[in-house]
Design a protein around this motif. Structure first.
Motif, PDB file in Angstrom:
ATOM      1  N   ALA A   8      31.587  15.462 -19.469  1.00  0.00           N
ATOM      2  CA  ALA A   8      31.637  16.382 -20.602  1.00  0.00           C
ATOM      3  C   ALA A   8      32.599  15.891 -21.693  1.00  0.00           C
ATOM      4  CB  ALA A   8      32.024  17.775 -20.129  1.00  0.00           C
ATOM      5  N   ASP A   9      33.610  15.145 -21.303  1.00  0.00           N
ATOM      6  CA  ASP A   9      34.566  14.623 -22.284  1.00  0.00           C
ATOM      7  C   ASP A   9      33.919  13.645 -23.265  1.00  0.00           C
ATOM      8  OD1 ASP A   9      37.370  15.665 -21.638  1.00  0.00           O
ATOM      9  OD2 ASP A   9      36.572  15.110 -19.684  1.00  0.00           O
ATOM     10  N   VAL A  10      32.749  13.162 -22.921  1.00  0.00           N
ATOM     11  CA  VAL A  10      32.011  12.280 -23.828  1.00  0.00           C
ATOM     12  C   VAL A  10      31.752  12.988 -25.162  1.00  0.00           C
ATOM     13  CG1 VAL A  10      29.797  11.088 -24.161  1.00  0.00           C
ATOM     14  CG2 VAL A  10      31.031  10.864 -22.012  1.00  0.00           C
ATOM     15  N   ALA A  11      31.670  14.312 -25.151  1.00  0.00           N
ATOM     16  CA  ALA A  11      31.470  15.067 -26.395  1.00  0.00           C
ATOM     17  C   ALA A  11      32.586  14.788 -27.396  1.00  0.00           C
ATOM     18  CB  ALA A  11      31.392  16.566 -26.103  1.00  0.00           C
ATOM     19  N   VAL A  12      33.762  14.482 -26.906  1.00  0.00           N
ATOM     20  CA  VAL A  12      34.913  14.162 -27.761  1.00  0.00           C
ATOM     21  C   VAL A  12      35.109  12.648 -27.878  1.00  0.00           C
ATOM     22  CG1 VAL A  12      37.435  14.348 -27.972  1.00  0.00           C
ATOM     23  CG2 VAL A  12      36.090  16.332 -27.240  1.00  0.00           C
ATOM     24  N   THR A  30      29.925  15.145 -38.358  1.00  0.00           N
ATOM     25  CA  THR A  30      28.714  15.684 -37.745  1.00  0.00           C
ATOM     26  C   THR A  30      28.984  16.244 -36.354  1.00  0.00           C
ATOM     27  OG1 THR A  30      27.397  14.081 -38.976  1.00  0.00           O
ATOM     28  CG2 THR A  30      26.352  15.109 -37.064  1.00  0.00           C
ATOM     29  N   GLN A  31      29.766  15.539 -35.584  1.00  0.00           N
ATOM     30  CA  GLN A  31      29.981  15.919 -34.183  1.00  0.00           C
ATOM     31  C   GLN A  31      31.183  16.837 -33.970  1.00  0.00           C
ATOM     32  OE1 GLN A  31      26.681  14.652 -33.303  1.00  0.00           O
ATOM     33  NE2 GLN A  31      27.885  15.279 -31.565  1.00  0.00           N
ATOM     34  N   TYR A  32      31.965  17.081 -35.006  1.00  0.00           N
ATOM     35  CA  TYR A  32      33.182  17.872 -34.813  1.00  0.00           C
ATOM     36  C   TYR A  32      32.917  19.237 -34.172  1.00  0.00           C
ATOM     37  CZ  TYR A  32      37.740  19.864 -35.218  1.00  0.00           C
ATOM     38  OH  TYR A  32      38.937  20.446 -34.906  1.00  0.00           O
ATOM     39  N   PRO A  33      31.865  19.955 -34.550  1.00  0.00           N
ATOM     40  CA  PRO A  33      31.640  21.255 -33.885  1.00  0.00           C
ATOM     41  C   PRO A  33      31.468  21.125 -32.364  1.00  0.00           C
ATOM     42  CG  PRO A  33      30.372  21.158 -35.914  1.00  0.00           C
ATOM     43  CD  PRO A  33      30.938  19.772 -35.685  1.00  0.00           C
ATOM     44  N   SER A  34      30.760  20.110 -31.900  1.00  0.00           N
ATOM     45  CA  SER A  34      30.607  19.948 -30.445  1.00  0.00           C
ATOM     46  C   SER A  34      31.899  19.434 -29.820  1.00  0.00           C
ATOM     47  CB  SER A  34      29.428  19.033 -30.104  1.00  0.00           C
ATOM     48  OG  SER A  34      29.634  17.732 -30.588  1.00  0.00           O
ATOM     49  N   MET A  35      32.634  18.587 -30.533  1.00  0.00           N
ATOM     50  CA  MET A  35      33.930  18.124 -30.036  1.00  0.00           C
ATOM     51  C   MET A  35      34.863  19.322 -29.849  1.00  0.00           C
ATOM     52  SD  MET A  35      34.352  14.817 -32.567  1.00  0.00           S
ATOM     53  CE  MET A  35      35.930  14.201 -31.922  1.00  0.00           C
ATOM     54  N   ARG A  36      34.904  20.166 -30.876  1.00  0.00           N
ATOM     55  CA  ARG A  36      35.775  21.346 -30.841  1.00  0.00           C
ATOM     56  C   ARG A  36      35.340  22.309 -29.730  1.00  0.00           C
ATOM     57  NH1 ARG A  36      36.676  26.434 -32.796  1.00  0.00           N
ATOM     58  NH2 ARG A  36      38.732  26.768 -33.699  1.00  0.00           N
ATOM     59  N   ALA A  37      34.034  22.478 -29.559  1.00  0.00           N
ATOM     60  CA  ALA A  37      33.536  23.380 -28.512  1.00  0.00           C
ATOM     61  C   ALA A  37      34.009  22.925 -27.136  1.00  0.00           C
ATOM     62  CB  ALA A  37      32.012  23.452 -28.568  1.00  0.00           C
ATOM     63  N   GLU A  92      44.161  15.275 -27.130  1.00  0.00           N
ATOM     64  CA  GLU A  92      44.887  14.429 -28.079  1.00  0.00           C
ATOM     65  C   GLU A  92      43.942  13.801 -29.096  1.00  0.00           C
ATOM     66  OE1 GLU A  92      47.136  11.741 -25.623  1.00  0.00           O
ATOM     67  OE2 GLU A  92      48.596  13.287 -25.128  1.00  0.00           O
ATOM     68  N   VAL A  93      42.797  13.313 -28.635  1.00  0.00           N
ATOM     69  CA  VAL A  93      41.803  12.726 -29.534  1.00  0.00           C
ATOM     70  C   VAL A  93      41.291  13.784 -30.502  1.00  0.00           C
ATOM     71  CG1 VAL A  93      39.443  11.814 -29.616  1.00  0.00           C
ATOM     72  CG2 VAL A  93      41.122  10.820 -28.048  1.00  0.00           C
ATOM     73  N   LEU A  94      41.036  14.975 -30.003  1.00  0.00           N
ATOM     74  CA  LEU A  94      40.545  16.051 -30.851  1.00  0.00           C
ATOM     75  C   LEU A  94      41.562  16.411 -31.930  1.00  0.00           C
ATOM     76  CD1 LEU A  94      38.184  17.875 -31.358  1.00  0.00           C
ATOM     77  CD2 LEU A  94      38.955  19.321 -29.489  1.00  0.00           C
ATOM     78  N   ALA A  95      42.829  16.439 -31.575  1.00  0.00           N
ATOM     79  CA  ALA A  95      43.881  16.700 -32.565  1.00  0.00           C
ATOM     80  C   ALA A  95      43.887  15.604 -33.634  1.00  0.00           C
ATOM     81  CB  ALA A  95      45.238  16.804 -31.878  1.00  0.00           C
ATOM     82  N   GLU A  96      43.757  14.348 -33.211  1.00  0.00           N
ATOM     83  CA  GLU A  96      43.706  13.229 -34.170  1.00  0.00           C
ATOM     84  C   GLU A  96      42.495  13.345 -35.095  1.00  0.00           C
ATOM     85  OE1 GLU A  96      45.824  10.570 -34.657  1.00  0.00           O
ATOM     86  OE2 GLU A  96      47.201  11.572 -33.285  1.00  0.00           O
ATOM     87  N   LEU A 107      37.625  19.017 -43.721  1.00  0.00           N
ATOM     88  CA  LEU A 107      37.879  20.109 -42.793  1.00  0.00           C
ATOM     89  C   LEU A 107      39.297  20.585 -43.021  1.00  0.00           C
ATOM     90  CD1 LEU A 107      37.188  21.488 -39.898  1.00  0.00           C
ATOM     91  CD2 LEU A 107      38.355  19.524 -38.939  1.00  0.00           C
ATOM     92  N   ASN A 108      39.494  21.880 -42.914  1.00  0.00           N
ATOM     93  CA  ASN A 108      40.855  22.389 -42.897  1.00  0.00           C
ATOM     94  C   ASN A 108      41.284  22.366 -41.432  1.00  0.00           C
ATOM     95  OD1 ASN A 108      43.277  23.625 -43.213  1.00  0.00           O
ATOM     96  ND2 ASN A 108      42.468  25.537 -44.039  1.00  0.00           N
TER      97      ASN A 108
END
Length: 161
Positions: A8-12, A30-37, A92-96, A107-108
């Protein structure tokens, strides 16, 4: 079936890796919504597990040469150790990614970046308490090579946070 760490981490991790290799922000946008989810899902899972994701079956290290060939799931590395190391890395990747998209004006992301960075730190602290246990000499307890390298690759040392 419950989500599995790494899979599942592949989403990020995949969009981030593509961005790193090719420098194109479009994949992150494009993928940020799924990464964030997925990041939000790990926040829920760790909250349900007293700060660690441990309520679902995790695969762990299926390449352990000492595991029985017919039962690779009996590897010595704790599946929860693997799952939580990936929670930390993905957060950490998501924060970056959120910071990067914020700086680029797409994005804000300052709130997301702070939220996922705090999540990473909280899980890191629980990880250290649970998995980086000193033995009687004060050194980290011996673990299979994969577990040690996973912890090391996630920025862990024998010192407590």
């Amino acid at each position: 079936m419950a989500a599995q760490a790494v899979w599942a981490d592949v989403a990020v991790l995949l969009p981030w890796t593509l961005y790193q290799r090719f420098g194109d922000l479009k994949v992150l946008r494009t993928q940020y919504p799924s990464m964030r989810a997925w990041g939000e899902a790990t926040i829920r899972r760790t909250a349900e597990g007293d700060g660690l994701w441990r309520q679902d079956f995790q695969l762990g290290d299926w390449l352990d040469p000492q595991a029985p060939p017919d039962h690779p799931g009996e590897a010595r590395a704790d599946g929860d150790l693997v799952a939580n190391a990936y929670v930390i890395s993905s957060a950490e990747v998501l924060a970056e990614a959120a910071e990067l998209l914020d700086r680029a004006g797409h994005l804000n992301g300052k709130d997301d970046a702070a939220r996922f960075r705090a999540h990473s730190q909280a899980v890191r602290e629980r990880f250290a308490d649970h998995f980086v246990t000193p033995d009687i000499t004060g050194e980290p307890a011996p673990r299979p090579r994969f577990a040690r390298s996973t912890a090391s690759g996630s920025g862990f040392s024998s010192e407590r946070p």
